[in-house]
Design a protein around this motif. Structure first.
Motif, PDB file in Angstrom:
ATOM      1  N   MET A  15       0.848  -1.185   0.000  1.00 46.41           N
ATOM      2  CA  MET A  15       0.000   0.000   0.000  1.00 46.41           C
ATOM      3  C   MET A  15       0.888   1.241   0.000  1.00 46.41           C
ATOM      4  N   ASN A  16       0.595   2.171  -0.891  1.00 41.34           N
ATOM      5  CA  ASN A  16       1.458   3.360  -0.894  1.00 41.34           C
ATOM      6  C   ASN A  16       1.066   4.313   0.227  1.00 41.34           C
ATOM      7  N   SER A  17       1.934   5.270   0.471  1.00 38.66           N
ATOM      8  CA  SER A  17       1.771   6.134   1.640  1.00 38.66           C
ATOM      9  C   SER A  17       0.521   6.997   1.522  1.00 38.66           C
ATOM     10  N   LEU A  18       0.156   7.370   0.271  1.00 36.14           N
ATOM     11  CA  LEU A  18      -0.987   8.265   0.093  1.00 36.14           C
ATOM     12  C   LEU A  18      -2.293   7.593   0.506  1.00 36.14           C
ATOM     13  N   SER A  19      -2.504   6.361   0.001  1.00 33.93           N
ATOM     14  CA  SER A  19      -3.765   5.694   0.336  1.00 33.93           C
ATOM     15  C   SER A  19      -3.780   5.309   1.820  1.00 33.93           C
ATOM     16  N   LEU A  20      -2.611   5.048   2.374  1.00 38.07           N
ATOM     17  CA  LEU A  20      -2.545   4.768   3.812  1.00 38.07           C
ATOM     18  C   LEU A  20      -2.987   6.004   4.610  1.00 38.07           C
ATOM     19  N   SER A  21      -2.509   7.174   4.191  1.00 39.93           N
ATOM     20  CA  SER A  21      -2.879   8.413   4.866  1.00 39.93           C
ATOM     21  C   SER A  21      -4.385   8.642   4.783  1.00 39.93           C
ATOM     22  N   PHE A  22      -4.933   8.399   3.583  1.00 39.97           N
ATOM     23  CA  PHE A  22      -6.373   8.599   3.408  1.00 39.97           C
ATOM     24  C   PHE A  22      -7.176   7.651   4.286  1.00 39.97           C
ATOM     25  N   GLU A  23      -6.703   6.415   4.361  1.00 40.58           N
ATOM     26  CA  GLU A  23      -7.426   5.444   5.181  1.00 40.58           C
ATOM     27  C   GLU A  23      -7.381   5.855   6.657  1.00 40.58           C
ATOM     28  N   LEU A  24      -6.209   6.289   7.071  1.00 36.36           N
ATOM     29  CA  LEU A  24      -6.050   6.725   8.456  1.00 36.36           C
ATOM     30  C   LEU A  24      -6.961   7.924   8.743  1.00 36.36           C
ATOM     31  N   ALA A  25      -6.901   8.930   7.847  1.00 37.79           N
ATOM     32  CA  ALA A  25      -7.690  10.147   8.059  1.00 37.79           C
ATOM     33  C   ALA A  25      -9.190   9.834   8.052  1.00 37.79           C
ATOM     34  N   SER A  81     -11.103  17.371  10.862  1.00 38.57           N
ATOM     35  CA  SER A  81     -10.386  16.277  11.520  1.00 38.57           C
ATOM     36  C   SER A  81      -9.731  15.378  10.469  1.00 38.57           C
ATOM     37  N   PHE A  82     -10.385  15.248   9.312  1.00 41.02           N
ATOM     38  CA  PHE A  82      -9.780  14.481   8.211  1.00 41.02           C
ATOM     39  C   PHE A  82      -8.480  15.147   7.750  1.00 41.02           C
ATOM     40  N   ALA A  83      -8.578  16.441   7.492  1.00 46.58           N
ATOM     41  CA  ALA A  83      -7.426  17.165   6.946  1.00 46.58           C
ATOM     42  C   ALA A  83      -6.285  17.234   7.955  1.00 46.58           C
ATOM     43  N   HIS A  84      -6.649  17.446   9.196  1.00 46.06           N
ATOM     44  CA  HIS A  84      -5.621  17.573  10.223  1.00 46.06           C
ATOM     45  C   HIS A  84      -4.869  16.258  10.401  1.00 46.06           C
ATOM     46  N   THR A  85      -5.598  15.147  10.336  1.00 47.29           N
ATOM     47  CA  THR A  85      -4.966  13.835  10.457  1.00 47.29           C
ATOM     48  C   THR A  85      -4.074  13.552   9.244  1.00 47.29           C
ATOM     49  N   LEU A  86      -4.562  13.968   8.086  1.00 47.79           N
ATOM     50  CA  LEU A  86      -3.818  13.755   6.845  1.00 47.79           C
ATOM     51  C   LEU A  86      -2.437  14.401   6.924  1.00 47.79           C
ATOM     52  N   GLY A  87      -2.366  15.561   7.570  1.00 47.95           N
ATOM     53  CA  GLY A  87      -1.114  16.321   7.548  1.00 47.95           C
ATOM     54  C   GLY A  87      -0.214  16.097   8.741  1.00 47.95           C
ATOM     55  N   GLU A  88      -0.589  15.227   9.677  1.00 49.34           N
ATOM     56  CA  GLU A  88       0.201  15.155  10.897  1.00 49.34           C
ATOM     57  C   GLU A  88       1.511  14.391  10.683  1.00 49.34           C
ATOM     58  N   PHE A  89       2.437  14.722  11.520  1.00 54.78           N
ATOM     59  CA  PHE A  89       3.775  14.153  11.333  1.00 54.78           C
ATOM     60  C   PHE A  89       4.363  13.636  12.649  1.00 54.78           C
ATOM     61  N   GLY A  90       4.414  14.520  13.620  1.00 50.14           N
ATOM     62  CA  GLY A  90       5.101  14.188  14.867  1.00 50.14           C
ATOM     63  C   GLY A  90       4.518  12.989  15.595  1.00 50.14           C
ATOM     64  N   VAL A  91       3.214  12.990  15.754  1.00 54.76           N
ATOM     65  CA  VAL A  91       2.564  11.912  16.493  1.00 54.76           C
ATOM     66  C   VAL A  91       2.769  10.583  15.768  1.00 54.76           C
ATOM     67  N   VAL A  92       2.594  10.630  14.437  1.00 51.58           N
ATOM     68  CA  VAL A  92       2.737   9.415  13.641  1.00 51.58           C
ATOM     69  C   VAL A  92       4.145   8.849  13.773  1.00 51.58           C
TER      70      VAL A  92
END
Lengths: 226, 376
Positions: A1-11, A149-160
């Motif tokens: 799974m590429n990082s983009l679809s993973l981010s979308f699924e997470l968000a 909340s979708f967008a904020h999760t999509l862009g997070e870095f530190g917590v991840v």
């Protein structure tokens, strides 16, 4: 799974979970008369001011094999929470919580109290009043909560990074992927993804502001909907 | 509560509202609402100046505000009793309450608004009742509109229909017809009366407008500063105001302080002197003694003006004075006359022409003894 679809699924997961959890919390914050309400408000808003690494650090401790959450999860499912997708969803939900709760609370509070009184006097209990009056009149707030909340999760870095690490296909989200590319001096790929995130962020904010300015709302809500 | 209360309030009966309510405000600006009254089926008007506690009283009756102590009973249904800790929640009080702001649901159509309170009944019954009341309040053609798309009068009709379709045991109206012209108001009230002719529930109608009292009144309860100051037929309550603020609200343009000179009990009158002036007039006898300070209220419309000293009159009070100003307002002239104290009198424009009234002209004021009302 590429990082983009993973981010979308997470968000997507986080936004859905936060909408469900956020509503009762926002309702309570909007309508409770308890004097200590500010305490919960502060807790909810904490992720806004906390460095993501601090939040991620404690999340990691809690989810680790010796942390309370980690132990519970191991007892339930047999494997750990840290460095898994589920762990990521949990930590991200905490991190994005205020972005779901605040818009919901603000829009619940904006509903004319007289409408709630009128509903009660017409025999409606709290749940029916919520369903039929508060929720429909708060739709812009619901959309805002979901989108933010979708967008904020999509862009997070530190917590991840703290909780998930960098496991391809499991916890490697777009923002970490960009970081990786920059580290390996792959500026082309980094730019590619960064531009994409920029575009998404802009589109999302346009959606939020348009909804709250009622650009697409039916006519009756625009003129003198009081 | 629970089952017992449900059984109590589900009994379909309309009866007289008997309420005694005491409500102290927590922020304690010394305002206390403390009233006891009865309202039989039909329209009862709650009249009083703004800030008198009328809306607080309705909120208490509806269950939106909890009285400090008291009792609210309709027929045999006890809705509130602080002594035995009964406090039926607003959802099951079966009271209809039309706010001044109407509080129509903006996202629902007129039909959905009206049907909102009906749900524990079958589809067919529900549709029939909505249909019946939409017709009765003449809003059937608006059924698919939203509140923001209809006129003020139509909104008020919708609010009334929405409240009444649930067959409440009491209807509370908080100045619901404010801002409508008299004709529209009258037609809405007529429809309300027609509806209530069959249902016979008590209707409490709050207003601070004297005109509405005259138009509606069967019974009036006058409230001032949190107390019932008088009750009865509109004529009795409003024509003999017992409080100064009420007198002003009820349209007594002349409020004068006076000193009692002497009592003439056999004649049922007393002589009083107005203010610091030399004007002495006769007023109906009251519980007072010589030397007491009293307040006298006189309607501007009850004062006659003459251009010559009148003779052979039954009216006992004739005062000489000079016109200070004349002001035409609509079809009425307001004359201010200085007789040592200033009176306001209403005359018609034709009388102004016939008597050649003008500023500085000498005139005589004629007051019937019983037009001079004593105020507490």
């Amino acid at each position: 799974m590429n990082s983009l679809s993973l981010s979308f699924e997470l968000a997507g997961c986080v936004a859905a979970i936060l909408l469900i959890i956020g509503m009762p919390v926002a309702y309570w914050l909007a309508f409770s008369n308890w004097r200590g309400k500010f305490l919960l408000e502060s807790v909810v808003a904490l992720p806004l001011v906390l460095p993501p690494t601090v939040l991620g650090f404690y999340a990691l401790l809690a989810m680790g094999p010796r942390g309370p959450l980690g132990k519970l999860w191991i007892a339930l499912s047999g494997h750990g929470l840290a460095f898994t997708f589920t762990g990521l969803v949990l930590a991200s939900a905490v991190y994005s919580f205020p972005f779901a709760v605040q818009p919901l609370m603000v829009s619940f509070e904006a509903v004319d109290r007289k409408l709630l009184d009128a509903s009660a006097l017409l025999g409606a209990g709290k749940w029916r009043t919520f369903q039929r009056i508060i929720l429909p009149l708060s739709l812009p707030g619901v959309v805002t909560a979901l989108v933010l909340s979708f967008a904020h999760t999509l862009g997070e870095f530190g917590v991840v990074l703290m909780v998930g690490g960098n496991l391809a296909g499991v916890t490697r989200t777009v923002s970490i992927d960009i970081y990786d590319h920059v580290q390996s001096l792959e500026y082309g790929e980094a730019n590619h993804l960064a531009l994409l995130l920029l575009a998404i962020a802009f589109a999302v904010l346009c959606l939020v502001y348009a909804v709250n300015r009622r650009v697409w709302a039916p006519a009756w809500t625009r003129w003198s909907a009081k | 509560m629970g089952a017992g209360v449900d059984a109590m309030v589900s009994k379909v009966s309309s009866g007289t509202l008997v309420a005694s309510i005491r409500k102290e405000r927590r922020d304690a600006d010394a305002f206390v609402l403390d009233v006891s009254f009865e309202a039989p089926p039909g329209i009862t008007i709650l009249f009083g100046p703004s800030g008198a506690g009328k809306s607080t009283l309705l909120d208490c009756l509806a269950g939106l505000v909890r009285p400090t102590t008291g009792k609210i009973v309709i027929g045999e249904n006890v809705l509130f009793n602080s002594m035995i800790h009964i406090d039926v929640p607003p959802q099951i009080r079966r009271m209809a309450y039309v706010f001044q702001s109407l509080a129509l649901f903006p996202h629902l159509t007129i039909e959905q608004n009206v049907a909102y309170g009906l749900r524990d009944i079958g589809q067919q019954d529900r549709r029939a009742r909505v249909e019946e009341i939409l017709e009765a309040f003449r809003i059937a053609r608006l059924r698919n509109q939203r509140p923001s798309q209809i006129s003020g009068g139509e909104k008020q009709r919708t609010a009334l229909a929405r409240s009444l379709v649930t067959r409440p045991q009491l209807l509370l109206l908080d100045e619901p017809l404010t801002g409508l012209d008299a004709e529209l108001k009258a037609s809405i009230v007529e429809d309300l009366r027609a509806w209530n002719a069959a249902k016979r529930i008590p209707i409490l109608y709050v207003t601070h407008s004297r005109e509405e009292v005259d138009a509606l009144g069967e019974r009036v309860i006058a409230i001032d500063n949190g107390r019932v100051v008088s009750h009865g037929a509109p004529m009795d309550v409003l024509d003999a105001p017992r409080r100064k603020r009420l007198a002003q609200a009820a349209g007594f343009e002349n409020l004068l302080s006076a000193t009692v000179l002497d009592l003439r009990e056999p004649d049922g009158v007393m002589r009083i002197r107005l203010g610091e002036s030399a004007c002495e007039i006769e007023a109906p006898l009251a519980h007072a003694s010589a030397g007491d300070l009293v307040q006298i209220a006189i309607r501007a419309g009850d004062i006659l003006l003459a251009s010559q000293r009148p003779r052979g009159l039954s009216a006992r009070n004739v005062l000489e004075g000079k016109i200070l100003s004349l002001e035409q307002r609509g079809t009425m002239c307001i004359a201010r006359v200085d007789c040592g104290v200033t009176f306001v009198a209403h005359v018609t424009p034709s009388a102004v022409r016939a008597l050649e009234l003008a500023s500085d002209k000498q005139v005589w004021l004629v007051l019937k003894t019983h037009s001079c009302h004593l105020v507490d």
